[in-house]
Design a protein around this motif. Structure first.
Motif, PDB file in Angstrom:
ATOM      1  N   GLU A  80      99.686 138.641  13.741  1.00 47.44           N
ATOM      2  CA  GLU A  80     100.970 137.959  13.563  1.00 47.44           C
ATOM      3  C   GLU A  80     100.681 136.528  13.087  1.00 47.44           C
ATOM      4  OE1 GLU A  80     103.563 138.593  16.866  1.00 47.44           O
ATOM      5  OE2 GLU A  80     103.372 140.759  16.749  1.00 47.44           O
ATOM      6  N   ASN A  81     101.305 135.514  13.705  1.00 47.42           N
ATOM      7  CA  ASN A  81     101.034 134.169  13.189  1.00 47.42           C
ATOM      8  C   ASN A  81     100.039 133.387  14.037  1.00 47.42           C
ATOM      9  OD1 ASN A  81     102.439 133.127  15.375  1.00 47.42           O
ATOM     10  ND2 ASN A  81     104.337 132.860  14.236  1.00 47.42           N
ATOM     11  N   PHE A  82      99.331 134.106  14.907  1.00 46.05           N
ATOM     12  CA  PHE A  82      98.385 133.453  15.822  1.00 46.05           C
ATOM     13  C   PHE A  82      97.294 132.692  15.071  1.00 46.05           C
ATOM     14  CE2 PHE A  82      94.687 133.454  18.655  1.00 46.05           C
ATOM     15  CZ  PHE A  82      95.229 133.091  19.873  1.00 46.05           C
ATOM     16  N   GLN A  83      96.694 133.361  14.088  1.00 48.34           N
ATOM     17  CA  GLN A  83      95.655 132.702  13.299  1.00 48.34           C
ATOM     18  C   GLN A  83      96.273 131.732  12.290  1.00 48.34           C
ATOM     19  OE1 GLN A  83      93.649 136.173  11.640  1.00 48.34           O
ATOM     20  NE2 GLN A  83      92.039 136.010  13.189  1.00 48.34           N
ATOM     21  N   ALA A  84      97.404 132.132  11.703  1.00 56.07           N
ATOM     22  CA  ALA A  84      98.055 131.292  10.695  1.00 56.07           C
ATOM     23  C   ALA A  84      98.438 129.941  11.288  1.00 56.07           C
ATOM     24  CB  ALA A  84      99.291 131.996  10.151  1.00 56.07           C
ATOM     25  N   ARG A  85      98.852 129.968  12.532  1.00 52.12           N
ATOM     26  CA  ARG A  85      99.238 128.745  13.214  1.00 52.12           C
ATOM     27  C   ARG A  85      98.018 127.843  13.404  1.00 52.12           C
ATOM     28  NH1 ARG A  85     103.850 127.971  15.963  1.00 52.12           N
ATOM     29  NH2 ARG A  85     104.481 130.141  15.873  1.00 52.12           N
ATOM     30  N   ARG A  86      96.902 128.459  13.812  1.00 53.88           N
ATOM     31  CA  ARG A  86      95.680 127.671  14.014  1.00 53.88           C
ATOM     32  C   ARG A  86      95.151 127.132  12.694  1.00 53.88           C
ATOM     33  NH1 ARG A  86      91.507 129.290  18.027  1.00 53.88           N
ATOM     34  NH2 ARG A  86      92.641 129.664  19.942  1.00 53.88           N
ATOM     35  N   ALA A  87      95.166 127.981  11.670  1.00 50.54           N
ATOM     36  CA  ALA A  87      94.565 127.604  10.379  1.00 50.54           C
ATOM     37  C   ALA A  87      95.589 126.953   9.450  1.00 50.54           C
ATOM     38  CB  ALA A  87      93.945 128.828   9.721  1.00 50.54           C
ATOM     39  N   LYS A  88      96.841 126.895   9.900  1.00 55.16           N
ATOM     40  CA  LYS A  88      97.933 126.294   9.108  1.00 55.16           C
ATOM     41  C   LYS A  88      98.096 126.991   7.747  1.00 55.16           C
ATOM     42  CE  LYS A  88      97.357 121.837  11.354  1.00 55.16           C
ATOM     43  NZ  LYS A  88      96.053 122.220  12.007  1.00 55.16           N
ATOM     44  N   ILE A  89      98.279 128.282   7.811  1.00 51.32           N
ATOM     45  CA  ILE A  89      98.522 129.068   6.603  1.00 51.32           C
ATOM     46  C   ILE A  89     100.010 129.397   6.560  1.00 51.32           C
ATOM     47  CG2 ILE A  89      97.887 131.103   5.269  1.00 51.32           C
ATOM     48  CD1 ILE A  89      95.432 131.323   7.193  1.00 51.32           C
ATOM     49  N   ARG A  90     100.715 128.832   5.607  1.00 52.42           N
ATOM     50  CA  ARG A  90     102.174 128.996   5.563  1.00 52.42           C
ATOM     51  C   ARG A  90     102.621 129.565   4.227  1.00 52.42           C
ATOM     52  NH1 ARG A  90     103.425 122.967   6.863  1.00 52.42           N
ATOM     53  NH2 ARG A  90     101.439 122.840   5.765  1.00 52.42           N
ATOM     54  N   TYR A  91     103.899 129.907   4.156  1.00 55.48           N
ATOM     55  CA  TYR A  91     104.470 130.315   2.884  1.00 55.48           C
ATOM     56  C   TYR A  91     105.862 129.727   2.809  1.00 55.48           C
ATOM     57  CZ  TYR A  91     107.525 133.785   5.080  1.00 55.48           C
ATOM     58  OH  TYR A  91     108.510 134.400   5.823  1.00 55.48           O
ATOM     59  N   ARG A  92     106.349 129.589   1.581  1.00 58.88           N
ATOM     60  CA  ARG A  92     107.673 129.010   1.379  1.00 58.88           C
ATOM     61  C   ARG A  92     108.684 130.130   1.204  1.00 58.88           C
ATOM     62  NH1 ARG A  92     108.432 123.990   0.561  1.00 58.88           N
ATOM     63  NH2 ARG A  92     106.333 123.670  -0.237  1.00 58.88           N
ATOM     64  N   LYS A  93     109.690 130.101   2.054  1.00 59.50           N
ATOM     65  CA  LYS A  93     110.701 131.152   2.010  1.00 59.50           C
ATOM     66  C   LYS A  93     111.780 130.783   1.001  1.00 59.50           C
ATOM     67  CE  LYS A  93     111.667 131.213   6.544  1.00 59.50           C
ATOM     68  NZ  LYS A  93     112.133 131.747   7.834  1.00 59.50           N
ATOM     69  N   GLN A  94     112.589 131.815   0.701  1.00 64.12           N
ATOM     70  CA  GLN A  94     113.772 131.587  -0.115  1.00 64.12           C
ATOM     71  C   GLN A  94     114.579 130.472   0.549  1.00 64.12           C
ATOM     72  OE1 GLN A  94     113.387 134.433  -2.202  1.00 64.12           O
ATOM     73  NE2 GLN A  94     114.257 133.027  -3.695  1.00 64.12           N
TER      74      GLN A  94
END
Length: 426
Positions: A357-371
């Motif tokens: 889920e966003n567990f790693q994304a949160r740590r590594a700050k990996i995001r995406y831009r939504k509509q």
RNA sequence: GGAGGGAUGGCUGAGUGGCCGAAAGCGGCGGUCUUGAAAACCGUUGGGCGUUCACGCGCCCCGUGGGUUCGAAUCCUACUCCCUCCGCCA
């Protein structure tokens, strides 16, 4: 990292999920307390800074007008001192907060069975059947030594225990499997191949969750803050650390071959024979970056992509859904593919496919831009596709012939100079 | 390893102490125009955190960390990364 809002607003859920993992987190009360302190101090320090900024602007205006600002400057001087002191306190609390949150595991998904260990995992699917032999099938280490394609003794001499020297058809088989899997995933499953660094820095290891909690599992370089990767998941997931992806580009799918290095610190005396548990092994890894809405569908797809390798090799396996007690630190849901090893009469994990889920994304700050322009964390997934050494074991044990040779699975023949069989020892 | 140059928003690129979170251009988004599109014109357009039901308000961020100063993108310092040249090298 779990969502800090959960700690603030739904501490019971955190408590419950940690309980399910059998990972009782004694200091939740302290964490809540720290979180409260943290916000209180931030508010106070921001109030002071706001005052400072207003005063500073006032001075600028006075100076510009050529007026005297000595009084204001003196006042600012004292405010500055107070702010410095306050900043120290904020930093101390934030450090404490971070130290605590970085070691909290992920919240298991609702579909994950509750249990305490391996025995509570459930079988999600079974493919194929156990092959029948009209002789006693050997374990791969016996086959390997008889054919002189796996040399454990000399590897131990060169380095130590838990290393293997592959020779001749052994080395060829290993290499063939790597190429076969890379071609399959890039050519037919739509993954993009990457070949990342095999050593990474501390931040990268923290991003995927190996650090700070599991440093004793990692090989660290002497005199440098670099670590040998335990899996390609680490460098590949961190490709997009600190970046904002475009929604249209999701899902992003990568496949990487890398060697993997693990200390196996907690496994003394376990699986000491053969290729099962090595300090260095090869793996082809699948990694996906997805939008949150699709990540569980993508997990099923990832699992199928990994399974496809064994299907094409025509080797019997089952898939187990890990229970809460067996789930890895960063994972919300994990399927293990367990391959049948007739020489040892066991199923052995050959792939582990997880949604973080966003567990790693949160740590590594990996995001995406939504509509609409808002940003959100992506979901990251990965799975072995597959572990090469263990696939070698599976081929050797499942395809062993009565004469001692090994039939080459059809799918692998183009990668092995067309031979149909690794010949028996003469 | 030696010598030098650099790091600013999605990109290019200004900015050398006081409304600079930052000019301008490109790109993106919205609109006017158009049968539609392009062009042109107008407008809009960084991220994080805190607070708020919300509108909003506040704080932080110009590679990273320290420092100087009432005040730093701008000055000092250490580190990291990138570029150029020389040497070495798979």
């Amino acid at each position: 990292m779990i969502d800090p809002k959960l700690i603030r607003e739904n501490i019971d859920l955190v408590k419950e999920s940690l309980g399910k993992r059998g990972d009782a987190f004694v200091n939740l009360a302290k964490l809540t307390d720290i979180e409260g302190q943290r916000r209180k101090l931030i508010q106070e320090s921001e109030r002071m800074k706001s005052e400072k900024n207003a005063l500073s602007n006032e001075i600028a205006k006075l100076k510009k007008a050529g007026a005297d600002a000595a009084g204001q400057i003196e006042h600012l001087r004292t405010i500055g001192k107070d702010i410095e002191e306050m900043e120290r306190r904020v930093k101390a609390v934030e450090k404490e907060w971070e130290d605590m949150t970085l070691v909290i595991p992920n919240i298991p998904h609702d579909t994950v069975p509750v249990g305490t260990g391996e025995e509570d995992n459930t079988v999600a699917k079974v493919w194929g059947e156990k092959p029948q032999f009209d002789f006693d099938p050997l374990a791969h280490w016996d086959i390997g030594e008889k054919l002189d394609i796996l040399d454990f003794k000399r590897a131990a001499k060169i380095t130590g225990s838990r290393f293997t020297l592959y020779k001749s058809y052994g080395a060829l088989l290993e290499r063939a499997l790597i190429n076969f899997m890379l071609d399959l995933h890039t050519g037919e499953h739509g993954y993009t191949e990457v070949l990342p660094p095999f050593m990474v820095n501390r931040e990268t290891m923290t991003g995927t969750g190996q650090l700070p909690k599991f440093e004793e599992e990692l090989f660290k370089l002497d005199g440098l803050d670099y670590f040998l990767i335990p899996t390609a998941e680490v460098p590949v997931t961190n490709i997009y650390a600190d970046e904002i992806l475009r929604e249209d580009d999701l899902p992003l799918k990568y496949v990487a071959y890398t060697p993997c290095f693990r200390k196996e610190a907690g496994a003394h005396g376990k699986d000491t024979r053969g290729l099962t548990r090595q300090h260095q092994f090869n793996k082809v890894e699948l990694v996906k970056f997805t939008a949150p809405e699709t990540s569980y569908d993508e997990l099923e797809g990832l699992l199928l992509d990994a399974e496809d390798v064994l299907k094409r090799l025509n080797i019997h396996y089952r898939v187990s859904l890990l229970c809460t007690g067996d789930l890895g630190f960063s994972s919300a849901k994990t399927y293990d593919i367990e391959v049948w090893l007739p020489g040892q009469n066991i199923y052995r994990e050959i792939s582990s496919c997880s949604n973080f889920e966003n567990f790693q994304a949160r740590r590594a700050k990996i995001r995406y831009r939504k509509q609409g322009g808002k940003t959100d964390f992506v979901h990251t997934l990965n799975g072995s596709g597959l572990a090469i050494g263990r696939t070698v074991m599976a081929v050797m044990e499942n395809y062993q012939a009565k004469d001692g040779g090994i039939v080459v699975p059809e799918a692998l023949r183009p990668y092995m100079r067309g031979i149909t069989k690794i010949p028996a020892a003469s």
